[in-house]
Each structure stands twice: as C-alpha cells, then as structure tokens.
Motif scaffolding. Sequence first.
Motif, short mmCIF file in Angstrom:
data_model
loop_
_atom_site.label_atom_id
_atom_site.label_comp_id
_atom_site.label_asym_id
_atom_site.label_seq_id
_atom_site.Cartn_x
_atom_site.Cartn_y
_atom_site.Cartn_z
N THR A 131 0.70 2.33 -7.30
CA THR A 131 0.58 2.54 -5.93
C THR A 131 -0.66 3.50 -5.62
O THR A 131 -0.39 4.56 -6.14
N GLU B 53 5.50 4.20 -8.29
CA GLU B 53 4.32 4.94 -7.78
C GLU B 53 3.23 4.81 -8.73
O GLU B 53 2.11 4.92 -8.11
N PRO C 79 0.90 1.22 -0.90
CA PRO C 79 2.08 1.59 -0.56
C PRO C 79 2.99 0.48 0.53
O PRO C 79 2.51 0.53 1.54
#
Length: 492
Positions: A56, A53, A396
């Motif tokens: 991203t 994450e 993503p």
Amino acid sequence: PRAVEGFPEPTVHSQEAHPPDSDFTSRWTRADARQLKAMSDPAAGPRENSMPEEYTAPTVPISFPDMSGGRVWVWDSWPLTDSAADQYSFKGWEVIFSLVADRNLGFDDRHTYAKLGYFFRKAGIPADQRPENGGWTYGGLVFPEGVSGEVFEDQSFSHQTEWSGSTRIFKGGNVKVFYTAVAFYRNAQGEDVKPADARIMMTPGKLKADANGVRFTGFEIHHELLKPDGKWYQNGEQNPYYNFRDPFTFKDPAHPGKTYMVFEGNTATVRGTPACTEEDLGYRPGDPHAEDLETVRSSDARLQMANVGLAVATNDDLSSWRFLPPILSANCVTDQTERPQIYMKDGKYYLFTISHRSTFAEGIDGPEGVYAFVGNGIRSDYQPVNRGSGLAVGNPTNLNYATGFPFDPDYNQHPGTFQAYSHYVMPGGLVQSFIDTVGTKDSFRRGGTLGPTIRLDISGETITVDRSYGDGGLGGYADIPANRHANPGTFI
Ligand code: FRU
C-alpha cells in the motif's frame, strides 16, 4: 503461494518464456485476482486501509502542491526514454510529457479534451532541493493545432483528443512521440452517435534546448501505426466501450534488432458474449472454492475482458507495425489493463499495468493501483506478483466498503482511495502517478497534478513499498528524474 482460508488457491504459472510471435497468451485468472480480497482485513473499520501495508502506498496529504500553478489539469505523464526505458535529460534539461486540459473544465470532463503538453526543469537537482511542486515550467502543447485529428476519415467528430503513450529519444535530439489519437462522435446531449475511434500513432519531432529551456519542432507528420483488428484486439463494432491505447515501445535483448510495443486492449469478442473459459478461471483441480464456469460467464463478469497487446515494428523508422497476439488477458477479471510497460530486472521481465477498483469484474475486488506480472520473457506464462494476486502497489483502500467516486467519495472510504492513478514505473523502482482525489466524503480535494514519487523494492515474485524512501515513503511531488544525460554528440 498457499491458499487463505475461505479462498481458492492461485493458479500455477511457470514463468516460462515463449517466442514473442507465438500465440501463447498468459492469463491473470479469477483464482489469481481473488487473492486480492483474500489479503484484505475483514475487520478493518471505516476509513482504515484493509490491504497489507507492504503493498500500500503511504497516504498523500490533502495539502499537496500543484505543479502547473493552476494553469492546466495534469494527469498521465511520462519522460523521454530510450529502448531500455532509461530516462534522459537533454542538454541539462529534464523533459516530461503529460495529458493536459483546461482548468475551466471539471476534472472528470478531461478525457474528451485531452491534449499532449510538456514540462521542463533543470536536471541533476535532488528532489529535496527543488520547489515543493517539483519545479517544472509548463511549455505548452506539444503538437501543432489540429494535426492529430487528420488521421480520421470521418471528420465529423465532436471531440478529438490525444491520449497516452510514450516518447523515445534518439541521436541529435530527434524524438518520436507514440500516442493514441481518439475521435468522439457525440450529439448535443453528450451521447455517442457512433463509437469513439482510437488509433495508435507516432510522430517524429526534434527537441531544441537553450539557456532558457526547451522547445520542439516537427510533429507535422503523424503516422497511423495500429487500429484494432477485431481478431486479437476488440474494436468499436464489437464493443462501443472498447479500450485500445497507451503504446509503450522497447527492445528485448533476447531478440536483438527488433522493436516491440505493448499497449492496452480488450479480448476481441462481441460485448456480452459469455467468452471466458475454465483457463480464465484458473482453479486447481478439486479446489473447494472454485466457481462454476457457466455461473461466472453468464454474470456481468463477462463484460470485463481486458488484455495487454504486443506489436512489432516492421521498419527501422518505427512508422510501420504488425500486431502479435496479446501477452496477457484478464477475461472475466477486469476490463482495463492500462498504460502497460515492460521493465527488466535481474534477468526477469516485469509487465506493469494500472487498473481501477471500478473496472474489476463481478466477484473480484481490489484497489486502484499498479499491478505486476513476472516472467522469463516478454511473452511468458506470467506469474502475478505478491501472493499470486498481481497487486504491486495500491492506494490505501478499504475493501469492506463501497468504492465511491473521485467526485463523491464513499463516507467510509480511506481518504487515499483515489490518491494516485496512472502509475509509471521508472528506473530504480521509482513510481510516479497523478492525484485524482485526496480526502473523505466530507472534505476532499481534486488533484490534476502529479503526486509524490514513491519507490518499490522489486525482487523475484515480491514487490514492496520502500517506506525508507523520502518522507515515510513519500518522495518529491512530480519527481521524474533522468538517470541518463544526453549532450550534443551523445549517441543514444
Ligand atoms: C489512464 C487513462 C489512459 C488514457 C487516458 C485518457 O489514466 O485511462 O489509459 O490514455 O487515461 O485520459
């Protein structure tokens, strides 16, 4: 960085600086780039992001606004900058340059019709007080019709376009636009009858402003600065699909008095030559996950030979330039290191460049996004950021599933996999990019407009997405704010 189980260790890079005119070229190796897959979660299910994450970008909603109100497709964009990449407003107006094309074309047909357009808006208004689409007014095309094609000796082109670059601002509203002129020679079936011809160009003009907005004069003289030499930078005879474009100029405080340029290139071999070396693979001695050189370079990976070029100006008006050897190569790693820029922070030099999932070499996988390399000078043994991989921020993406296409997303892909491209990193770690496609195979929407600006925390070898910026990490759409303000008499 330490090895992930089942993957090689990344290459050791010293970050040591070399003289800009020396022939040291740093390598983004296969050992480095395989760290991308190493950080992907093999258990991530359909339409989930498999990447960490912190590297991203937050997902862009499908309800995004359009910055030109449907007038033009918009993609690669950049502000007015000085030699240190600071961004200027002019007499109270922010100005940006964008590749634009007619909305009657399909968005994927844009490349052979691209022209340089501009937008302006009032400076100094916080993003959350602007209209949702960024509040820009479209000013039209930048150059007089036809002049950017005059450089080509062979005037029989079928299409002639203006591709990316950058714009420098000087005293008194004088500007220099650096861009790529490209001529295509295609038959009625759309096939190349000879390779496209790309030249790096510069044209001087003048910015004028009044109460109603800005406009330009000049841009009648277009100087050819560089065309690929076939020695360091691949040309159309060596490979009809060569990449040569996207000039970005800057000064290096370590070498006062000189102006440099980085640009997108390819290693100058004949397409298909098995040219990458053990150094391009970059494995440490005895690594059990190393690959065999002959196997790699006889595979299709040999077709992916990107580099980032360097040039130096040989006169003060920046109309004459000389190539220097590339500062980075990605041989057998990726074919495109696009829109490179040099970003200085805390005494370090960051080389940012954008790359596609679809241009990675056989055996390498990673998301659409912006990649970064850190070193002690503009030419250094660059360390790829973030666990040695090079990924600064990606869309993503689920690396467990096929890439798909912006016009036909893979059924299992994350809706954000094509949400942003052509990122440009701005002062304070802000990053702008354009929207290509948002959504899933059954429900998606094409972009052709700038997406929400995000912010990166840049520190040493680590770059992470700031999720406290804007709304869960998403700032204003098309938000390209000036951090400097030029008024009459200001010296830049
Ligand atoms: C990146 C890019 C640039 C080029 C332009 C052409 O989006 O590929 O390298 O200048 O698009 O459309």
